[in-house]
Design a protein around this motif. Structure first.
Motif, PDB file in Angstrom:
ATOM      1  N   ARG A   1      37.898  28.344  42.314  1.00 49.67           N
ATOM      2  CA  ARG A   1      38.232  29.775  42.229  1.00 49.67           C
ATOM      3  C   ARG A   1      36.998  30.633  42.455  1.00 49.67           C
ATOM      4  O   ARG A   1      35.930  30.371  41.898  1.00 49.67           O
ATOM      5  CB  ARG A   1      38.847  30.080  40.872  1.00 49.67           C
TER       6      ARG A   1
ATOM      7  N   SER B   1      36.370  37.244  40.597  1.00 52.04           N
ATOM      8  CA  SER B   1      37.399  38.267  40.793  1.00 52.04           C
ATOM      9  C   SER B   1      36.840  39.434  41.605  1.00 52.04           C
ATOM     10  O   SER B   1      35.619  39.560  41.788  1.00 52.04           O
ATOM     11  CB  SER B   1      37.885  38.777  39.445  1.00 52.04           C
ATOM     12  N   GLU B   2      37.743  40.285  42.101  1.00 57.42           N
ATOM     13  CA  GLU B   2      37.298  41.472  42.836  1.00 57.42           C
ATOM     14  C   GLU B   2      36.372  42.311  41.970  1.00 57.42           C
ATOM     15  O   GLU B   2      35.374  42.858  42.458  1.00 57.42           O
ATOM     16  CB  GLU B   2      38.507  42.301  43.286  1.00 57.42           C
ATOM     17  N   ARG B   3      36.692  42.445  40.694  1.00 57.55           N
ATOM     18  CA  ARG B   3      35.865  43.248  39.793  1.00 57.55           C
ATOM     19  C   ARG B   3      34.460  42.662  39.673  1.00 57.55           C
ATOM     20  O   ARG B   3      33.468  43.390  39.707  1.00 57.55           O
ATOM     21  CB  ARG B   3      36.515  43.324  38.414  1.00 57.55           C
ATOM     22  N   GLN B   4      34.375  41.339  39.561  1.00 55.77           N
ATOM     23  CA  GLN B   4      33.063  40.696  39.475  1.00 55.77           C
ATOM     24  C   GLN B   4      32.267  40.878  40.761  1.00 55.77           C
ATOM     25  O   GLN B   4      31.045  41.085  40.724  1.00 55.77           O
ATOM     26  CB  GLN B   4      33.252  39.202  39.171  1.00 55.77           C
TER      27      GLN B   4
ATOM     28  N   ARG C   1      44.583  33.185  48.902  1.00 55.53           N
ATOM     29  CA  ARG C   1      44.835  33.980  47.695  1.00 55.53           C
ATOM     30  C   ARG C   1      46.235  33.720  47.173  1.00 55.53           C
ATOM     31  O   ARG C   1      47.194  33.631  47.943  1.00 55.53           O
ATOM     32  CB  ARG C   1      44.642  35.467  48.003  1.00 55.53           C
TER      33      ARG C   1
ATOM     34  N   GLY D   1      44.441  34.669  41.726  1.00 55.55           N
ATOM     35  CA  GLY D   1      43.073  34.821  42.201  1.00 55.55           C
ATOM     36  C   GLY D   1      42.858  34.318  43.612  1.00 55.55           C
ATOM     37  O   GLY D   1      43.804  34.064  44.354  1.00 55.55           O
TER      38      GLY D   1
END
Length: 238
Positions: free
Chosen positions: A25, A28-31, A58, A63
């Protein structure tokens, strides 16, 4: 010259992906937003680029993950250009435009391009090279009524699709392809600097414009040891 930020993010992520295990994985987009300090839209475009090239996949609500198979061979499928694919693989692309002539096509090409009987087409013969080594041999058929006064010198400083757009206002919006696994004939092997009988991908590609009119039909032979043909399918439930 320094690469644009968008390209640098793609390059950095690609390097990381190739070091990861299949199905691992990704952050994330936020990370990724925090790491690179760029907009969410830019991150999504970068991920879309990697997904279309088959490096990631995806799953809705779960994720983004590393694709099961990551290969170094350029992808010969999709709407990416030959030059762009080789550039991503760190190779230099070039083209030999061997010949261009008006011909009366056979029945198969007439059907593919929706031509009238005895309607002429331009037959363009090309060899595409990577690092000066032959990789793809192709014959493209272009309706003469759509590309009047087409000359091989038009391709001296511009790619074929660039000529379509700039000189004729023709833009390909969709392509349909059929692919066969075949063996090279002796003559085909000479074009591609490969032994007769070697495996290759035979690709039949029809391109249409925004009016659903066929503008190009190309038959290509791509060396099987140098390219991968990758496609993506999606379940409509996701």
């Amino acid at each position: 010259m320094q690469k644009p930020l968008y390209q640098r993010v793609i390059t950095d992520l690609e390097k990381q992906i190739k070091k990861m295990n299949p199905n691992a994985r990704l952050p994330s987009e936020r990370q990724l937003l925090i790491k690179y300090g760029i907009s969410r839209n830019t991150i999504r475009l970068a991920l879309q680029n990697l997904e279309e090239r088959g490096l990631i996949y995806r799953l809705h609500g779960k994720g983004t993950f590393v694709a099961s198979v990551v290969l170094d061979q350029p992808n010969i499928g999709g709407m990416y250009s030959f030059s762009e694919e080789l550039k991503r693989a760190g190779q230099k692309a070039s083209t030999q435009n061997r010949s261009l002539e008006l011909v009366i096509p056979n029945q198969h090409i007439i059907e593919q391009l929706n031509l009238a009987e005895n309607e002429q087409v331009y037959e363009l013969v090309r060899i595409r090279l990577a690092n000066n080594q032959p990789r793809i041999f192709s014959k493209s058929y272009l309706p003469a009524r759509l590309f009047p006064d087409f000359k091989i010198t038009d391709l001296q400083n511009q790619q074929l699709y660039g000529v379509f757009k700039q000189k004729y206002n023709q833009i390909g919006v969709m392509a349909f392809e059929d692919v066969q696994a075949v063996s090279l004939s002796e003559q085909e092997g000479q074009y591609l600097d490969e032994k007769a009988g070697s495996p290759c991908l035979k690709i039949f590609r029809k391109t249409i414009n925004e009016k659903n009119i066929p503008i190009e039909f190309t038959i290509s032979l791509a060396r099987g040891d140098k390219f991968i043909y990758r496609s993506r399918q999606y379940n409509k439930l996701f």
